[in-house]
Design a protein around this motif. Structure first.
Motif, PDB file in Angstrom:
ATOM      1  N   VAL A 209       0.837  -1.207   0.000  1.00 43.82           N
ATOM      2  CA  VAL A 209       0.000   0.000   0.000  1.00 43.82           C
ATOM      3  C   VAL A 209       0.872   1.256   0.000  1.00 43.82           C
ATOM      4  O   VAL A 209       0.515   2.264  -0.619  1.00 43.82           O
ATOM      5  N   ALA A 210       2.026   1.209   0.669  1.00 39.32           N
ATOM      6  CA  ALA A 210       2.921   2.372   0.671  1.00 39.32           C
ATOM      7  C   ALA A 210       3.465   2.669  -0.718  1.00 39.32           C
ATOM      8  O   ALA A 210       3.889   3.802  -0.987  1.00 39.32           O
ATOM      9  N   CYS A 211       3.446   1.682  -1.625  1.00 42.98           N
ATOM     10  CA  CYS A 211       3.934   1.884  -2.992  1.00 42.98           C
ATOM     11  C   CYS A 211       2.885   2.501  -3.912  1.00 42.98           C
ATOM     12  O   CYS A 211       3.201   2.838  -5.058  1.00 42.98           O
ATOM     13  N   TYR A 212       1.647   2.647  -3.456  1.00 40.70           N
ATOM     14  CA  TYR A 212       0.611   3.223  -4.305  1.00 40.70           C
ATOM     15  C   TYR A 212       0.979   4.651  -4.697  1.00 40.70           C
ATOM     16  O   TYR A 212       1.455   5.444  -3.874  1.00 40.70           O
ATOM     17  N   GLU A 213       0.726   4.977  -5.961  1.00 45.01           N
ATOM     18  CA  GLU A 213       1.007   6.332  -6.433  1.00 45.01           C
ATOM     19  C   GLU A 213      -0.134   7.292  -6.115  1.00 45.01           C
ATOM     20  O   GLU A 213       0.058   8.499  -6.086  1.00 45.01           O
ATOM     21  N   LYS A 214      -1.341   6.767  -5.908  1.00 46.74           N
ATOM     22  CA  LYS A 214      -2.504   7.616  -5.672  1.00 46.74           C
ATOM     23  C   LYS A 214      -3.103   7.325  -4.298  1.00 46.74           C
ATOM     24  O   LYS A 214      -3.329   6.167  -3.944  1.00 46.74           O
ATOM     25  N   ASN A 215      -3.372   8.372  -3.528  1.00 51.37           N
ATOM     26  CA  ASN A 215      -4.093   8.284  -2.257  1.00 51.37           C
ATOM     27  C   ASN A 215      -3.481   7.276  -1.289  1.00 51.37           C
ATOM     28  O   ASN A 215      -4.185   6.552  -0.585  1.00 51.37           O
ATOM     29  N   ALA A 216      -2.159   7.203  -1.246  1.00 52.04           N
ATOM     30  CA  ALA A 216      -1.502   6.230  -0.369  1.00 52.04           C
ATOM     31  C   ALA A 216      -1.821   6.510   1.099  1.00 52.04           C
ATOM     32  O   ALA A 216      -2.051   5.580   1.877  1.00 52.04           O
ATOM     33  N   ALA A 217      -1.864   7.789   1.499  1.00 52.22           N
ATOM     34  CA  ALA A 217      -2.104   8.127   2.910  1.00 52.22           C
ATOM     35  C   ALA A 217      -3.504   7.709   3.345  1.00 52.22           C
ATOM     36  O   ALA A 217      -3.684   7.087   4.403  1.00 52.22           O
ATOM     37  N   ARG A 219      -5.457   5.500   1.928  1.00 53.10           N
ATOM     38  CA  ARG A 219      -5.602   4.049   1.866  1.00 53.10           C
ATOM     39  C   ARG A 219      -4.893   3.362   3.036  1.00 53.10           C
ATOM     40  O   ARG A 219      -5.350   2.326   3.517  1.00 53.10           O
ATOM     41  N   MET A 220      -3.766   3.927   3.458  1.00 50.67           N
ATOM     42  CA  MET A 220      -3.091   3.360   4.622  1.00 50.67           C
ATOM     43  C   MET A 220      -3.963   3.504   5.860  1.00 50.67           C
ATOM     44  O   MET A 220      -4.044   2.596   6.697  1.00 50.67           O
ATOM     45  N   GLY A 221      -4.643   4.654   5.975  1.00 52.05           N
ATOM     46  CA  GLY A 221      -5.547   4.849   7.114  1.00 52.05           C
ATOM     47  C   GLY A 221      -6.698   3.858   7.106  1.00 52.05           C
ATOM     48  O   GLY A 221      -7.053   3.277   8.135  1.00 52.05           O
ATOM     49  N   ILE A 222      -7.285   3.635   5.926  1.00 49.49           N
ATOM     50  CA  ILE A 222      -8.398   2.678   5.827  1.00 49.49           C
ATOM     51  C   ILE A 222      -7.906   1.259   6.079  1.00 49.49           C
ATOM     52  O   ILE A 222      -8.583   0.459   6.735  1.00 49.49           O
ATOM     53  N   LEU A 223      -6.711   0.939   5.567  1.00 48.08           N
ATOM     54  CA  LEU A 223      -6.136  -0.392   5.787  1.00 48.08           C
ATOM     55  C   LEU A 223      -6.059  -0.714   7.271  1.00 48.08           C
ATOM     56  O   LEU A 223      -6.452  -1.800   7.719  1.00 48.08           O
ATOM     57  N   HIS A 224      -5.584   0.237   8.044  1.00 48.04           N
ATOM     58  CA  HIS A 224      -5.432  -0.004   9.474  1.00 48.04           C
ATOM     59  C   HIS A 224      -6.739   0.201  10.241  1.00 48.04           C
ATOM     60  O   HIS A 224      -6.871  -0.269  11.375  1.00 48.04           O
ATOM     61  N   ALA A 225      -7.689   0.877   9.619  1.00 44.06           N
ATOM     62  CA  ALA A 225      -9.029   0.905  10.206  1.00 44.06           C
ATOM     63  C   ALA A 225      -9.656  -0.485  10.135  1.00 44.06           C
ATOM     64  O   ALA A 225     -10.359  -0.913  11.065  1.00 44.06           O
ATOM     65  N   VAL A 226      -9.378  -1.203   9.047  1.00 43.49           N
ATOM     66  CA  VAL A 226      -9.881  -2.571   8.930  1.00 43.49           C
ATOM     67  C   VAL A 226      -9.207  -3.472   9.963  1.00 43.49           C
ATOM     68  O   VAL A 226      -9.830  -4.395  10.503  1.00 43.49           O
ATOM     69  N   TYR A 227      -7.932  -3.206  10.246  1.00 44.26           N
ATOM     70  CA  TYR A 227      -7.284  -3.893  11.375  1.00 44.26           C
ATOM     71  C   TYR A 227      -8.101  -3.681  12.646  1.00 44.26           C
ATOM     72  O   TYR A 227      -8.351  -4.618  13.418  1.00 44.26           O
ATOM     73  N   PRO A 409      -4.988   6.673  14.729  1.00 40.63           N
ATOM     74  CA  PRO A 409      -4.295   7.188  13.530  1.00 40.63           C
ATOM     75  C   PRO A 409      -2.777   7.072  13.589  1.00 40.63           C
ATOM     76  O   PRO A 409      -2.117   7.280  12.566  1.00 40.63           O
ATOM     77  N   ILE A 410      -2.207   6.773  14.739  1.00 44.66           N
ATOM     78  CA  ILE A 410      -0.746   6.848  14.890  1.00 44.66           C
ATOM     79  C   ILE A 410      -0.032   5.852  13.983  1.00 44.66           C
ATOM     80  O   ILE A 410       0.932   6.201  13.295  1.00 44.66           O
ATOM     81  N   TYR A 411      -0.481   4.604  13.966  1.00 43.85           N
ATOM     82  CA  TYR A 411       0.233   3.592  13.180  1.00 43.85           C
ATOM     83  C   TYR A 411       0.229   3.922  11.686  1.00 43.85           C
ATOM     84  O   TYR A 411       1.304   3.917  11.049  1.00 43.85           O
ATOM     85  N   PRO A 412      -0.927   4.213  11.068  1.00 44.50           N
ATOM     86  CA  PRO A 412      -0.871   4.557   9.637  1.00 44.50           C
ATOM     87  C   PRO A 412      -0.073   5.823   9.353  1.00 44.50           C
ATOM     88  O   PRO A 412       0.547   5.938   8.287  1.00 44.50           O
ATOM     89  N   ILE A 413      -0.060   6.774  10.286  1.00 42.59           N
ATOM     90  CA  ILE A 413       0.756   7.976  10.078  1.00 42.59           C
ATOM     91  C   ILE A 413       2.228   7.604  10.009  1.00 42.59           C
ATOM     92  O   ILE A 413       2.987   8.118   9.171  1.00 42.59           O
ATOM     93  N   VAL A 414       2.670   6.701  10.881  1.00 41.26           N
ATOM     94  CA  VAL A 414       4.069   6.262  10.860  1.00 41.26           C
ATOM     95  C   VAL A 414       4.401   5.568   9.542  1.00 41.26           C
ATOM     96  O   VAL A 414       5.469   5.788   8.959  1.00 41.26           O
ATOM     97  N   MET A 415       3.487   4.730   9.044  1.00 35.45           N
ATOM     98  CA  MET A 415       3.736   4.046   7.770  1.00 35.45           C
ATOM     99  C   MET A 415       3.806   5.051   6.614  1.00 35.45           C
ATOM    100  O   MET A 415       4.655   4.935   5.721  1.00 35.45           O
ATOM    101  N   ASN A 416       2.929   6.047   6.624  1.00 38.08           N
ATOM    102  CA  ASN A 416       2.974   7.089   5.593  1.00 38.08           C
ATOM    103  C   ASN A 416       4.281   7.870   5.667  1.00 38.08           C
ATOM    104  O   ASN A 416       4.895   8.188   4.647  1.00 38.08           O
ATOM    105  N   HIS A 417       4.701   8.201   6.883  1.00 34.35           N
ATOM    106  CA  HIS A 417       5.935   8.954   7.069  1.00 34.35           C
ATOM    107  C   HIS A 417       7.135   8.147   6.597  1.00 34.35           C
ATOM    108  O   HIS A 417       8.088   8.697   6.039  1.00 34.35           O
TER     109      HIS A 417
END
Length: 487
Positions: A209-217, A219-227, A409-417
């Motif tokens: 997901v971090a490799c996505y060119e569009k809306n990566a941030a 999508r990372m948030g939604i990914l971890h929301a599903v977690y 939100p902390i975990y997806p923010i770290v992955m985006n960063h």
């Protein structure tokens, strides 16, 4: 005059390939046709007709150049244009891939949310104290760290698709072992195998997901929301099983869910590499041809100070998250006089986690992801003080749910960063190590909590959580905001 007659008149052979016709028609050099000085204007027009005819042939075969208009001429439709977009298959494939990755993270949340409500029952069945029952977290951690360490090697040798299926299969085996309520050492072994599988899936999903060119941030948030959804659903189920004679049958439910995950990964990614999967959604993978990037990946990753800081940050964060979600049930029962249904407080925490990862996306964007982290952590510390110092069962449950929303939100923010400050060719391996090593916190802090609680009582939970949240502030301050050049 037909196209064939024009070709014959200009010296083209009927046997000539279409490709040679295309080259001749568009070459800047004049065609090798004997044209006398008395060439007529009609001949020039005929030459233009060849170009138009060839252009029309190419257009009907391949559609509009660049795929911008997306209109094609389908065979047998009389030349009527089709309105289907070239990008629709890519977009549909992308959504399917993303949905399967989200389900893998659902399984990670399911795993982390399962244990808390079952802990009192496990202690009762196996007659073990806080310190011994905490070995469950330790063996889960051993599996996670092993998976994180082997992730780069396995992905380079086997490929993304195979490693994801290997991880989901290991998780399924771990649940199958625990479903029979085996002796305590075998129960711990099941947790270890489970942790190994989860580490591989966690690393693969986050890196992809971090490799996505569009809306990566987003999508990372939604990914971890599903977690968070998985962590919300698991306590609802395990709380019910904890009150039944066959308490371990909760893991049979987990086997069924893990089997669905494995089938989905096989069907969608089909054991392909990450680059092949990215091409299927119309995305060009990162160029790995630079010889300097073929140096040992482990050495390159471990030379990065940013990787170590982010890994330790995630270790403490995941430790706080799993400790709070796992031990809060025991804390509420022993310190606040809660009943068997106290397991639902764990669901409230993970429900808040899910809510925060989606509902606070606009806050992250408005304030800035790096600055908003301080806000979330400070508020979480304040609410943990309320849980510790205010002897209210209802108030504590509400405060724990809000803490979940703030920590979410902390975990997806770290992955985006990580995607912003780490080299692209090392991103998947680095995120794999950060996520896998960070999962060691899911064992370290819960085990430390159990060891302290066996001597000082479970009331020591809140001071430990508050001190660890304070440490998060220090670590985040040390994480750089920009990337640096890697040789």
């Amino acid at each position: 005059m037909s196209q064939t007659e024009v070709q014959t008149a200009l010296g083209y052979h009927p046997q000539a390939s279409k490709s040679s016709l295309s080259i001749r028609a568009h070459s800047p050099q004049p065609p090798s046709v004997a044209v006398g000085p008395s060439t007529s204007r009609a001949d020039s027009l005929n030459k233009g007709n060849i170009e138009l005819a060839e252009l029309g042939h190419r257009h009907s075969a391949t559609g509009t150049v660049g795929g911008t208009s997306g209109t094609k001429t389908a065979p047998g439709d009389g030349g009527a244009p089709s309105t289907a977009s070239d990008t629709d298959p890519h977009l549909f494939r992308e959504y399917i891939q993303y949905a399967v990755l989200c389900f893998s993270l659902f399984m990670a949340g399911w795993n982390d949310g399962t244990t808390g409500p079952l802990l009192p029952r496990i202690q009762e069945v196996y007659h073990v104290n806080f310190a011994i029952v905490s070995l469950i977290f330790v063996f889960n951690c051993v599996g996670f760290v092993t998976g994180a360490g082997l992730n780069v090697y396995l992905t380079d040798r086997l490929g993304f698709g195979k490693v994801m299926v290997l991880g989901s299969s290991a998780q399924l085996i771990g649940y199958a072992i625990d479903a029979s309520a085996p002796p305590f050492p075998a129960l711990c072994l099941g947790y270890c195998i489970n942790g190994f599988g989860l580490a591989l899936q966690d690393a693969g999903a986050n890196g992809y997901v971090a490799c996505y060119e569009k809306n990566a941030a987003a999508r990372m948030g939604i990914l971890h929301a599903v977690y968070g959804l998985g962590a919300l659903a698991a306590p609802l189920v395990s709380t019910q099983f904890s009150q039944l004679p066959r308490w371990s049958f909760h893991f049979l439910v987990s086997v069924g869910v893990a089997a669905i995950n494995t089938i989905g990964l096989i069907a969608v990614f089909r054991f392909k590499t990450q680059d092949e999967c990215l091409r299927e959604i119309g995305q060009t993978p990162e160029d790995h041809s630079d010889s300097s990037r073929q140096d040992n990946k482990y050495r390159q990753i471990f030379r990065l100070r940013e990787v170590h800081l982010l890994a330790f940050f995630i270790l403490i964060y995941v430790g706080v998250e799993v400790t709070l979600g796992g031990w809060i049930v025991t804390y509420i029962i022993n310190e606040r006089g809660g009943g068997p249904s106290s397991g639902y407080i764990s669901s409230g925490f993970f429900g808040g986690l899910t809510f925060g990862r989606v509902a606070l996306l606009w806050v992250n964007k408005a304030v800035g992801e790096q600055r908003v982290m301080y806000f979330y952590i400070v508020l979480s510390i304040a609410l943990e003080l309320v849980v510790w110092l205010v002897p209210s069962l209802v108030g504590g449950g509400i405060a724990v749910s809000i803490v979940g929303a703030l920590l979410g939100p902390i975990y997806p923010i770290v992955m985006n960063h990580s995607g912003r400050i780490l080299p692209p060719w090392l991103l998947t391996g680095s995120i794999g190590w950060i996520a896998g090593f960070g999962q060691a916190g899911s064992a370290l802090l819960p085990f430390l909590t159990g060891a302290i609680a066996s001597r000082k009582g479970i009331g020591s939970l809140q001071p430990l959580l508050i001190s660890m949240m304070g440490f998060l502030l220090v670590l985040w301050f040390l994480v750089p905001s920009t990337s640096r050049r890697v040789d």
